[in-house]
Design an enzyme around this catalytic site. Sequence first.
Site, PDB file in Angstrom:
ATOM      1  N   ARG A  28       0.818  -1.230   0.000  1.00 10.16           N
ATOM      2  CA  ARG A  28       0.000   0.000   0.000  1.00 10.16           C
ATOM      3  C   ARG A  28       0.843   1.269   0.000  1.00 10.16           C
ATOM      4  O   ARG A  28       0.445   2.292   0.559  1.00 10.16           O
ATOM      5  CB  ARG A  28      -0.944   0.034   1.215  1.00 10.16           C
ATOM      6  CG  ARG A  28      -2.094  -0.949   1.144  1.00 10.16           C
ATOM      7  CD  ARG A  28      -3.228  -0.377   0.313  1.00 10.16           C
ATOM      8  NE  ARG A  28      -4.373  -1.265   0.303  1.00 10.16           N
ATOM      9  CZ  ARG A  28      -5.418  -1.151   1.130  1.00 10.16           C
ATOM     10  NH1 ARG A  28      -5.444  -0.200   2.032  1.00 10.16           N
ATOM     11  NH2 ARG A  28      -6.416  -1.987   1.035  1.00 10.16           N
ATOM     12  N   ARG A  32      -3.013   7.133   1.093  1.00  9.37           N
ATOM     13  CA  ARG A  32      -3.447   8.388   1.714  1.00  9.37           C
ATOM     14  C   ARG A  32      -2.453   9.016   2.679  1.00  9.37           C
ATOM     15  O   ARG A  32      -2.629  10.162   3.073  1.00  9.37           O
ATOM     16  CB  ARG A  32      -4.782   8.165   2.439  1.00  9.37           C
ATOM     17  CG  ARG A  32      -5.948   8.065   1.485  1.00  9.37           C
ATOM     18  CD  ARG A  32      -7.194   7.576   2.190  1.00  9.37           C
ATOM     19  NE  ARG A  32      -6.969   6.220   2.669  1.00  9.37           N
ATOM     20  CZ  ARG A  32      -7.929   5.428   3.147  1.00  9.37           C
ATOM     21  NH1 ARG A  32      -9.161   5.856   3.232  1.00  9.37           N
ATOM     22  NH2 ARG A  32      -7.634   4.205   3.555  1.00  9.37           N
ATOM     23  N   ARG A  41      -6.021  11.884  -5.837  1.00  3.95           N
ATOM     24  CA  ARG A  41      -7.260  11.208  -5.443  1.00  3.95           C
ATOM     25  C   ARG A  41      -8.443  12.198  -5.498  1.00  3.95           C
ATOM     26  O   ARG A  41      -9.522  11.856  -5.976  1.00  3.95           O
ATOM     27  CB  ARG A  41      -7.078  10.658  -4.021  1.00  3.95           C
ATOM     28  CG  ARG A  41      -8.294  10.080  -3.355  1.00  3.95           C
ATOM     29  CD  ARG A  41      -8.523   8.657  -3.804  1.00  3.95           C
ATOM     30  NE  ARG A  41      -9.477   7.974  -2.947  1.00  3.95           N
ATOM     31  CZ  ARG A  41     -10.797   8.137  -3.008  1.00  3.95           C
ATOM     32  NH1 ARG A  41     -11.319   8.966  -3.873  1.00  3.95           N
ATOM     33  NH2 ARG A  41     -11.589   7.452  -2.198  1.00  3.95           N
ATOM     34  N   ASP A  78      -6.750  -2.328  -7.400  1.00  2.23           N
ATOM     35  CA  ASP A  78      -7.324  -2.941  -6.204  1.00  2.23           C
ATOM     36  C   ASP A  78      -7.698  -4.379  -6.517  1.00  2.23           C
ATOM     37  O   ASP A  78      -7.928  -4.713  -7.681  1.00  2.23           O
ATOM     38  CB  ASP A  78      -8.558  -2.169  -5.729  1.00  2.23           C
ATOM     39  CG  ASP A  78      -8.896  -2.522  -4.287  1.00  2.23           C
ATOM     40  OD1 ASP A  78      -8.278  -1.950  -3.379  1.00  2.23           O
ATOM     41  OD2 ASP A  78      -9.753  -3.404  -4.065  1.00  2.23           O
ATOM     42  N   TYR A 154     -15.418 -10.548   0.200  1.00  3.80           N
ATOM     43  CA  TYR A 154     -16.063  -9.250  -0.081  1.00  3.80           C
ATOM     44  C   TYR A 154     -17.275  -9.429  -0.993  1.00  3.80           C
ATOM     45  O   TYR A 154     -18.277  -8.733  -0.857  1.00  3.80           O
ATOM     46  CB  TYR A 154     -15.064  -8.273  -0.705  1.00  3.80           C
ATOM     47  CG  TYR A 154     -13.982  -7.837   0.255  1.00  3.80           C
ATOM     48  CD1 TYR A 154     -14.203  -6.787   1.154  1.00  3.80           C
ATOM     49  CD2 TYR A 154     -12.750  -8.478   0.296  1.00  3.80           C
ATOM     50  CE1 TYR A 154     -13.217  -6.401   2.059  1.00  3.80           C
ATOM     51  CE2 TYR A 154     -11.760  -8.089   1.189  1.00  3.80           C
ATOM     52  CZ  TYR A 154     -12.002  -7.059   2.070  1.00  3.80           C
ATOM     53  OH  TYR A 154     -11.036  -6.683   2.965  1.00  3.80           O
TER      54      TYR A 154
HETATM   55  O1  CP3 Z   1      -0.016  -1.454  -2.531  1.00  2.00           O
HETATM   56  C1  CP3 Z   1      -0.268  -0.523  -3.319  1.00  2.00           C
HETATM   57  O2  CP3 Z   1       0.198   0.641  -3.188  1.00  2.00           O
HETATM   58  C2  CP3 Z   1      -1.100  -0.837  -4.556  1.00  2.00           C
HETATM   59  C3  CP3 Z   1      -2.480  -0.667  -4.461  1.00  2.00           C
HETATM   60  C4  CP3 Z   1      -3.405  -1.555  -3.630  1.00  2.00           C
HETATM   61  C5  CP3 Z   1      -4.611  -1.041  -3.125  1.00  2.00           C
HETATM   62  N1  CP3 Z   1      -5.319  -2.083  -2.609  1.00  2.00           N
HETATM   63  C6  CP3 Z   1      -5.023   0.365  -3.204  1.00  2.00           C
HETATM   64  C7  CP3 Z   1      -6.095   0.856  -2.320  1.00  2.00           C
HETATM   65  C8  CP3 Z   1      -3.364  -2.916  -3.328  1.00  2.00           C
HETATM   66  C9  CP3 Z   1      -2.261  -3.941  -3.582  1.00  2.00           C
HETATM   67  C10 CP3 Z   1      -4.593  -3.232  -2.677  1.00  2.00           C
HETATM   68  C11 CP3 Z   1      -4.956  -4.599  -2.240  1.00  2.00           C
HETATM   69  C12 CP3 Z   1      -6.182  -4.786  -1.478  1.00  2.00           C
HETATM   70  N2  CP3 Z   1      -7.388  -4.144  -1.604  1.00  2.00           N
HETATM   71  C13 CP3 Z   1      -6.339  -5.816  -0.495  1.00  2.00           C
HETATM   72  C14 CP3 Z   1      -5.312  -6.834  -0.109  1.00  2.00           C
HETATM   73  C15 CP3 Z   1      -4.217  -6.289   0.720  1.00  2.00           C
HETATM   74  C16 CP3 Z   1      -4.629  -5.703   2.041  1.00  2.00           C
HETATM   75  O3  CP3 Z   1      -4.295  -4.525   2.265  1.00  2.00           O
HETATM   76  O4  CP3 Z   1      -5.226  -6.421   2.853  1.00  2.00           O
HETATM   77  C17 CP3 Z   1      -7.661  -5.712   0.003  1.00  2.00           C
HETATM   78  C18 CP3 Z   1      -8.286  -6.583   1.082  1.00  2.00           C
HETATM   79  C19 CP3 Z   1      -8.321  -4.664  -0.722  1.00  2.00           C
HETATM   80  C20 CP3 Z   1      -9.738  -4.223  -0.607  1.00  2.00           C
HETATM   81  C21 CP3 Z   1      -9.851  -2.816  -0.198  1.00  2.00           C
HETATM   82  N3  CP3 Z   1      -9.530  -1.746  -1.007  1.00  2.00           N
HETATM   83  C22 CP3 Z   1     -10.278  -2.309   1.040  1.00  2.00           C
HETATM   84  C23 CP3 Z   1     -10.705  -3.151   2.234  1.00  2.00           C
HETATM   85  C24 CP3 Z   1     -10.210  -0.921   0.963  1.00  2.00           C
HETATM   86  C25 CP3 Z   1     -10.658   0.086   1.995  1.00  2.00           C
HETATM   87  C26 CP3 Z   1      -9.660   0.248   3.070  1.00  2.00           C
HETATM   88  C27 CP3 Z   1      -9.058   1.610   3.063  1.00  2.00           C
HETATM   89  O5  CP3 Z   1      -7.851   1.717   3.347  1.00  2.00           O
HETATM   90  O6  CP3 Z   1      -9.782   2.586   2.794  1.00  2.00           O
HETATM   91  C28 CP3 Z   1      -9.700  -0.585  -0.318  1.00  2.00           C
HETATM   92  C29 CP3 Z   1      -9.438   0.767  -0.839  1.00  2.00           C
HETATM   93  C30 CP3 Z   1      -8.054   1.063  -1.260  1.00  2.00           C
HETATM   94  N4  CP3 Z   1      -7.302   0.258  -2.067  1.00  2.00           N
HETATM   95  C31 CP3 Z   1      -7.313   2.236  -0.957  1.00  2.00           C
HETATM   96  C32 CP3 Z   1      -6.081   2.118  -1.628  1.00  2.00           C
HETATM   97  C33 CP3 Z   1      -4.966   3.120  -1.669  1.00  2.00           C
HETATM   98  C34 CP3 Z   1      -7.815   3.422  -0.150  1.00  2.00           C
HETATM   99  C35 CP3 Z   1      -8.832   4.144  -0.973  1.00  2.00           C
HETATM  100  C36 CP3 Z   1      -8.733   5.660  -0.963  1.00  2.00           C
HETATM  101  O7  CP3 Z   1      -7.749   6.228  -1.480  1.00  2.00           O
HETATM  102  O8  CP3 Z   1      -9.682   6.256  -0.474  1.00  2.00           O
END
Ligand code: CP3
Length: 348
Positions: A28, A32, A41, A78, A154
């Site tokens: 990640r 943010r 964003r 994602d 999910y």
């Molecule tokens: O690692 C990176 O920089 C690459 C991008 C990446 C994202 N999600 C961007 C993201 C990767 C590899 C993921 C994987 C992901 N997404 C997983 C597996 C890894 C983990 O962290 O457990 C899961 C379970 C998801 C599903 C998901 N996406 C959730 C539960 C959420 C909400 C949680 C949150 O932090 O808000 C997301 C949104 C998300 N995916 C964000 C980012 C940067 C935040 C969204 C935003 O910018 O508002």
Amino acid sequence: MTQSPTAKPFLDVLHGHRQNVPPLWMMRQAGRYLPEYREVRAQAGGFLDLCFNPDFATEVTLQPIRRFGFDAAIIFSDILVIPYALGRSVRFEVGEGPRLDPLDTPEKVATLNPQADFTKLEPVYEALRRVRAELDPKITLIGFCGAPWTVATYMVAGKGTPDQGPARMMAYRHPEAFAKIIDAIVENSITYLLGQLKAGADVLQIFDTWAGILPAREFQRWSVEPTRRIIDGVRAKAPGAKIIGFPRGAGAMLPGYIEATGVDAVSIDWAAEPAFIRAHVQSKVPVQGNLDPLVLIAGGEALDRAIDDVLANYANGPFIFNLGHGIQPETPIAHVEQMVKRVRNFRG
Ligand code: CP3
């Protein structure tokens, strides 16, 4: 091993060659906690608009590389783009996380289209091509997908839940319907990962964030077996494909996971037990991990001590420095800088 054969430290580790200074990136890492991410964003509007706009996705993928000089970039996307391409409704509510149409009965599962619309994922491939073109060749580009179990949790619940109860329950009560969801994710993830390799990804990572809440038998059936099928499917068309698995919380089930899936490396979470990992995991494949994301928020001496522990535990073997899970939005940038400096100054 002093001289790296290809001068690509990250890929060298995946080939089993320990580096004196371990390569470094963060799960990640585009997110943010970075003001430059928050700016893009805000311009993009919705989260999926960010993922599916190649200009924006390229930019945010490169931001942490410019700022910290990491050894790997991970394409900004994602794991839930697969349900989206399967035609499910996927939304990201601010401050609430993902929201999908729940697939929580066999009747609803019967309506699931097993074939994804890959034109919807074309912007991800385009972003990969652009990032690869802009990235220093020494820096590894990581493509990824979610493991079927985690993506299915999910899809079934329609949101994240503390214990993934809805998916676990469906797998017990309606294993055939649940298997239909898993199968659709397996088949389309193979195509998606092959597309990412073709577009320029050097390495693939499979995120199984919720692997660790399954009993052993269910872990085998819903986490290990579908992951093995994806890896076999990818390697059938791309024989040398390098794949990192992240079955978070798998603990003592990691050796079996490695054996059965054929992953080239595993990412370990912060609660992994070092002596066990060295003896039964790092003896088989390179490991990546496992700094606690919370100590990165805390900073100070606690952070230095935790970094030194991770290095002492794993940097004597093939190792990639990372967090044990994704970086959290409230993490101070100065603490990431402190971490990068300390890891780069390590001489094993
Ligand atoms: O690692 C990176 O920089 C690459 C991008 C990446 C994202 N999600 C961007 C993201 C990767 C590899 C993921 C994987 C992901 N997404 C997983 C597996 C890894 C983990 O962290 O457990 C899961 C379970 C998801 C599903 C998901 N996406 C959730 C539960 C959420 C909400 C949680 C949150 O932090 O808000 C997301 C949104 C998300 N995916 C964000 C980012 C940067 C935040 C969204 C935003 O910018 O508002």
